[in-house]
Design a protein around this motif. Structure first.
Motif, PDB file in Angstrom:
ATOM      1  N   VAL A  17       6.026  -2.794   8.754  1.00 37.39           N
ATOM      2  CA  VAL A  17       4.522  -3.040   9.075  1.00 37.39           C
ATOM      3  C   VAL A  17       4.014  -4.073  10.005  1.00 37.39           C
ATOM      4  N   ILE A  18       3.380  -3.504  11.081  1.00 37.57           N
ATOM      5  CA  ILE A  18       2.770  -4.317  12.004  1.00 37.57           C
ATOM      6  C   ILE A  18       1.341  -4.678  11.377  1.00 37.57           C
ATOM      7  N   GLU A  19       0.661  -5.838  10.890  1.00 39.21           N
ATOM      8  CA  GLU A  19      -0.404  -6.070  10.204  1.00 39.21           C
ATOM      9  C   GLU A  19      -1.437  -6.055  11.316  1.00 39.21           C
ATOM     10  N   PRO A  20      -2.675  -6.040  10.609  1.00 41.45           N
ATOM     11  CA  PRO A  20      -3.853  -6.254  11.716  1.00 41.45           C
ATOM     12  C   PRO A  20      -3.827  -7.755  12.354  1.00 41.45           C
ATOM     13  N   THR A  21      -3.354  -8.719  11.810  1.00 46.47           N
ATOM     14  CA  THR A  21      -3.093 -10.023  12.352  1.00 46.47           C
ATOM     15  C   THR A  21      -2.100  -9.916  13.315  1.00 46.47           C
ATOM     16  N   GLY A  22      -1.444  -8.994  13.573  1.00 49.54           N
ATOM     17  CA  GLY A  22      -0.164  -9.033  14.541  1.00 49.54           C
ATOM     18  C   GLY A  22       0.960  -9.456  13.917  1.00 49.54           C
ATOM     19  N   THR A  30      12.031   1.094  -2.277  1.00 53.43           N
ATOM     20  CA  THR A  30      12.765   1.709  -3.222  1.00 53.43           C
ATOM     21  C   THR A  30      12.152   1.993  -4.452  1.00 53.43           C
ATOM     22  N   GLN A  31      10.793   1.544  -4.394  1.00 51.30           N
ATOM     23  CA  GLN A  31       9.925   1.909  -5.585  1.00 51.30           C
ATOM     24  C   GLN A  31       9.394   3.183  -5.568  1.00 51.30           C
ATOM     25  N   GLY A  32       9.651   4.265  -4.414  1.00 51.92           N
ATOM     26  CA  GLY A  32       9.438   5.547  -4.448  1.00 51.92           C
ATOM     27  C   GLY A  32       8.004   5.992  -3.776  1.00 51.92           C
ATOM     28  N   ARG A  33       6.995   5.004  -3.774  1.00 49.97           N
ATOM     29  CA  ARG A  33       6.055   5.221  -3.252  1.00 49.97           C
ATOM     30  C   ARG A  33       5.336   3.741  -2.545  1.00 49.97           C
ATOM     31  N   VAL A  34       4.411   3.787  -1.676  1.00 51.27           N
ATOM     32  CA  VAL A  34       3.857   2.705  -1.154  1.00 51.27           C
ATOM     33  C   VAL A  34       2.317   3.160  -0.667  1.00 51.27           C
ATOM     34  N   SER A  35       1.473   2.462  -1.116  1.00 49.66           N
ATOM     35  CA  SER A  35      -0.047   2.959  -0.761  1.00 49.66           C
ATOM     36  C   SER A  35      -0.605   1.950   0.077  1.00 49.66           C
ATOM     37  N   LEU A  36      -1.650   2.352   1.000  1.00 49.83           N
ATOM     38  CA  LEU A  36      -2.354   1.653   2.155  1.00 49.83           C
ATOM     39  C   LEU A  36      -3.667   1.807   1.908  1.00 49.83           C
ATOM     40  N   GLY A  37      -4.676   0.565   1.895  1.00 44.40           N
ATOM     41  CA  GLY A  37      -5.917   0.766   1.827  1.00 44.40           C
ATOM     42  C   GLY A  37      -6.683  -0.543   1.624  1.00 44.40           C
ATOM     43  N   ASP A  43      -0.514  -1.149  -2.652  1.00 42.68           N
ATOM     44  CA  ASP A  43       0.631  -2.004  -2.302  1.00 42.68           C
ATOM     45  C   ASP A  43       0.578  -2.657  -1.073  1.00 42.68           C
ATOM     46  N   LEU A  44      -0.332  -2.162   0.143  1.00 41.81           N
ATOM     47  CA  LEU A  44      -0.647  -2.755   1.424  1.00 41.81           C
ATOM     48  C   LEU A  44      -2.023  -2.701   1.311  1.00 41.81           C
ATOM     49  N   SER A  45      -2.778  -3.954   1.010  1.00 42.59           N
ATOM     50  CA  SER A  45      -3.776  -3.996   0.962  1.00 42.59           C
ATOM     51  C   SER A  45      -4.578  -4.792   2.227  1.00 42.59           C
ATOM     52  N   TYR A  46      -5.454  -4.554   2.900  1.00 46.67           N
ATOM     53  CA  TYR A  46      -6.206  -5.305   3.905  1.00 46.67           C
ATOM     54  C   TYR A  46      -7.845  -4.994   3.872  1.00 46.67           C
ATOM     55  N   PRO A  47      -8.183  -5.883   3.093  1.00 46.57           N
ATOM     56  CA  PRO A  47      -9.910  -5.651   2.611  1.00 46.57           C
ATOM     57  C   PRO A  47     -10.669  -6.006   3.730  1.00 46.57           C
ATOM     58  N   GLU A  48     -10.276  -6.516   4.912  1.00 40.99           N
ATOM     59  CA  GLU A  48     -11.140  -6.902   6.199  1.00 40.99           C
ATOM     60  C   GLU A  48     -11.033  -5.938   7.195  1.00 40.99           C
ATOM     61  N   ASP A  49     -10.091  -4.810   7.143  1.00 43.00           N
ATOM     62  CA  ASP A  49      -9.833  -3.776   8.069  1.00 43.00           C
ATOM     63  C   ASP A  49     -10.755  -2.752   7.924  1.00 43.00           C
ATOM     64  N   SER A  50     -11.859  -2.805   8.603  1.00 48.94           N
ATOM     65  CA  SER A  50     -12.813  -1.913   8.351  1.00 48.94           C
ATOM     66  C   SER A  50     -12.678  -0.291   8.830  1.00 48.94           C
ATOM     67  N   GLY A  51     -11.452  -0.246   9.688  1.00 43.25           N
ATOM     68  CA  GLY A  51     -11.045   1.279   9.940  1.00 43.25           C
ATOM     69  C   GLY A  51     -10.322   1.972   8.891  1.00 43.25           C
ATOM     70  N   LEU A  52      -9.950   1.200   7.693  1.00 43.78           N
ATOM     71  CA  LEU A  52      -9.327   1.699   6.506  1.00 43.78           C
ATOM     72  C   LEU A  52     -10.202   1.995   5.375  1.00 43.78           C
ATOM     73  N   SER A  53      -9.770   3.237   4.602  1.00 41.62           N
ATOM     74  CA  SER A  53     -10.632   3.316   3.628  1.00 41.62           C
ATOM     75  C   SER A  53     -10.018   2.850   2.271  1.00 41.62           C
ATOM     76  N   ARG A  54     -11.053   2.652   1.171  1.00 38.47           N
ATOM     77  CA  ARG A  54     -10.465   1.906  -0.043  1.00 38.47           C
ATOM     78  C   ARG A  54      -9.015   2.401  -0.299  1.00 38.47           C
ATOM     79  N   GLN A  55      -8.876   3.746  -0.464  1.00 38.12           N
ATOM     80  CA  GLN A  55      -7.523   4.581  -0.654  1.00 38.12           C
ATOM     81  C   GLN A  55      -7.402   5.120   0.457  1.00 38.12           C
ATOM     82  N   HIS A  56      -6.505   4.984   1.571  1.00 42.25           N
ATOM     83  CA  HIS A  56      -6.261   5.458   2.826  1.00 42.25           C
ATOM     84  C   HIS A  56      -5.272   6.642   2.859  1.00 42.25           C
TER      85      HIS A  56
END
Length: 547
Positions: A17-22, A30-37, A43-56
């Motif tokens: 993962v390349i995060e918004p900060t660079g 291994t857990q079978g699923r990774v969520s982003l939003g 699992d990958l949460s970026y509250p300040e990234d306005s380009g993402l939806s809450r559950q993306h």
């Protein structure tokens, strides 16, 4: 050969993962699923990234396949630059973009690294024919000298510059800008891979990379950074000083300085870079450097506004900690004033009930200025309020206060502190001075008594003992409590201090004026004395008159 490593971010995990900060993050899948939003439950949460939806989006195992699922996001999800609709099977090497986050899926192989090694070598000469060098001035002048020959022949360079101008015109955060610049550069000269580095603290730091295990000649690096040269290596086999593939290295150059290095190379041996490519990348790197500098200034300015707003809020909170008005106390007239030299300060004063029928007058000065001193001042106030509530022997109260301050102060912080307890029944002041400027008691007949003695400053030795003293406090007497910012105020470019004697004369000469007006007279004299109205230290002044 010796090698220097510019940056390393390598992993054998399956999601990179390349995060918004660079910054980069390698996570197991291994857990079978990774969520982003944006929501914190992802699992990958970026509250300040306005380009993402809450559950993306969601990446999960379904049978033997790894599935990418967009969860109805507002701005969509891209897979290998194409918008995703429905469920999509991922394959090793697939690149996902959502908001300002980039994820690469790898299965059973290393995630893309950002390793750059600088191979030590001497700077090669251009005369060998293996190296072509130019600079920004030459690249910019070449088209006007010969529009059909050496520079920018054909439409491809012009189209690349137009696209770069359009893409870089939009406001983007630095973390996204670095990757965009690298993408545009690789596409413009049809390179196989590349890396963008910026100078941070005197070192080259990788900000974006496509590919891994880059080996760049230290001769190329030094020439680009120190001489503002753009270097095209035509044939590495004929030039041992440049031990690398066919490559181009150009400076990220503003008018002021070189701020980084852009490097691309070819893995396709059937292709080669041309002088057109060298000129094009030189100009594009200049455009990119200016855009990076502009984006950096925007982020610095935004951070400054946030910092200023936070300081203003902290100053408002601190003003709320200090007395808004003097209390009504039988037998006393009171007034106090505080002026921090910065937005927030380390001076403290207060009037606190001491047991059932007494009043404590306090003044303190935390070593240092600004936010650290303000935080320690707030802690001091909380402990002082708790310890004076039930009264008792002043020397013991000071000892407890010292233990509390010592346990919570860093080694380089201490507090000078003075406390006096007024007993209206006995017309007395019991006081203890912990290394503070001695308050002055101006008697009705004009005599001045300095209230010294008590113990060392607070916050140094937890076991320190303190001694208390008592003096009479009769009608017509005036007590002056102050911080060193009052008596040590100096005129601009001079060493003469305002001084204790001047302070006493002003207070004693104010007759029966109300104490708030007396404080105003002191501040007027201080402003006149300093000539600026600004001070190098926090200013605190408290007056108590026996009536």
């Amino acid at each position: 050969m010796n090698h220097e490593t510019a940056a390393v971010a390598r992993s054998d995990e399956q999601l990179f993962v390349i995060e918004p900060t660079g910054s980069t993050l390698a996570i197991p899948f291994t857990q079978g699923r990774v969520s982003l939003g944006r929501a914190v439950g992802n699992d990958l949460s970026y509250p300040e990234d306005s380009g993402l939806s809450r559950q993306h989006l969601l990446i999960e195992w379904v049978g033997s396949d790894v599935i990418l699922r967009d969860l109805g996001s507002k701005n969509g999800t891209e897979l290998n630059s194409a918008r995703v609709t429905g469920n999509t099977i991922l394959h090793p090497g697939d690149r996902i973009r959502a908001g300002r986050v980039v994820i690469e899926y790898r299965k059973g192989e290393p995630a893309p690294g950002r390793k750059v090694q600088f191979v030590e070598s001497e700077t090669a000469s251009v005369s060998s024919g293996a190296v072509i060098a130019t600079n920004l001035e030459a690249a910019l002048e070449a088209p006007s000298k010969n529009l059909t020959a050496t520079a920018f022949s054909g439409r491809r360079p012009v189209d690349a510059l137009i696209r770069a101008g359009q893409e870089l015109a939009a406001h983007r955060p630095l973390s996204e800008l670095f990757s965009l610049i690298l993408d545009l550069s690789i596409q413009a000269v049809q390179a196989s891979r590349g890396v963008l580095l910026t100078v941070e603290g005197g070192e080259l730091t990788v900000q974006a990379a496509q590919g891994e295990d880059f080996q760049i000649s230290s001769g190329v690096r030094d020439r680009v950074i120190n001489e503002k040269a753009s270097v095209l290596v035509v044939d590495a086999l004929s030039d041992s000083d440049y031990a690398e593939r066919k490559s181009i290295a150009v400076p990220l150059q503003t008018r002021a300085a070189v701020t980084g290095l852009l490097y691309v190379d070819l893995t396709n041996m059937a292709r080669f870079f041309t002088h057109d490519d060298l000129n094009l990348l030189t100009v594009m790197a200049n455009i990119a450097a200016i855009r990076i500098e502009h984006a950096h200034l925007i982020e610095v300015e935004a951070a400054g506004r946030i910092h200023s707003r936070e300081l203003s809020q902290a100053a408002e909170i601190q003003r709320g900690l200090l007395p808004r008005a003097a209390p009504v106390a039988p037998g006393l007239e009171l007034a106090g004033y505080n002026l921090p030299c910065n937005t927030v300060g380390g001076d403290y004063f207060d009037y606190l009930p001491y047991g059932e029928d007494k009043l404590a007058l306090l003044v303190g000065d935390v070593a240092g200025k600004g936010m650290p001193a303000a935080l320690l001042m707030a802690s001091l106030q909380a402990h002082a309020q708790a310890l004076t509530e039930h009264g008792g022997e002043l020397s013991q109260v000071m000892g407890k206060l010292n233990k509390a301050v010592t346990s919570r102060s860093p080694g380089n912080r201490f507090v000078t502190f003075f406390m006096a307890v007024f007993d209206p029944v006995r017309s007395s002041l019991t006081y203890c001075n912990a290394g503070h400027n001695p308050p002055m008691l101006i008697r009705r007949n004009g005599a001045v008594e300095r209230l010294e003695g008590g113990g060392i400053v607070l916050g140094v030795f937890a076991s320190a003992a303190f001694e208390q003293f008592t003096t009479v406090f009769e009608p017509g007497d005036t007590l002056i409590l102050y911080s060193d910012g009052v008596v040590e105020a100096c005129p601009l470019n001079a060493e003469d201090e305002f001084g204790e004697d001047r302070l006493c004369r002003i207070v004693a000469g104010s007759g029966a004026l109300p104490l708030p007006r007396v404080i105003e007279r002191v501040m007027e004299e201080m402003r006149s004395w300093s000539g600026t109205g600004t001070y190098a230290d926090d200013v605190t002044l408290v007056l108590a008159r026996r009536v």
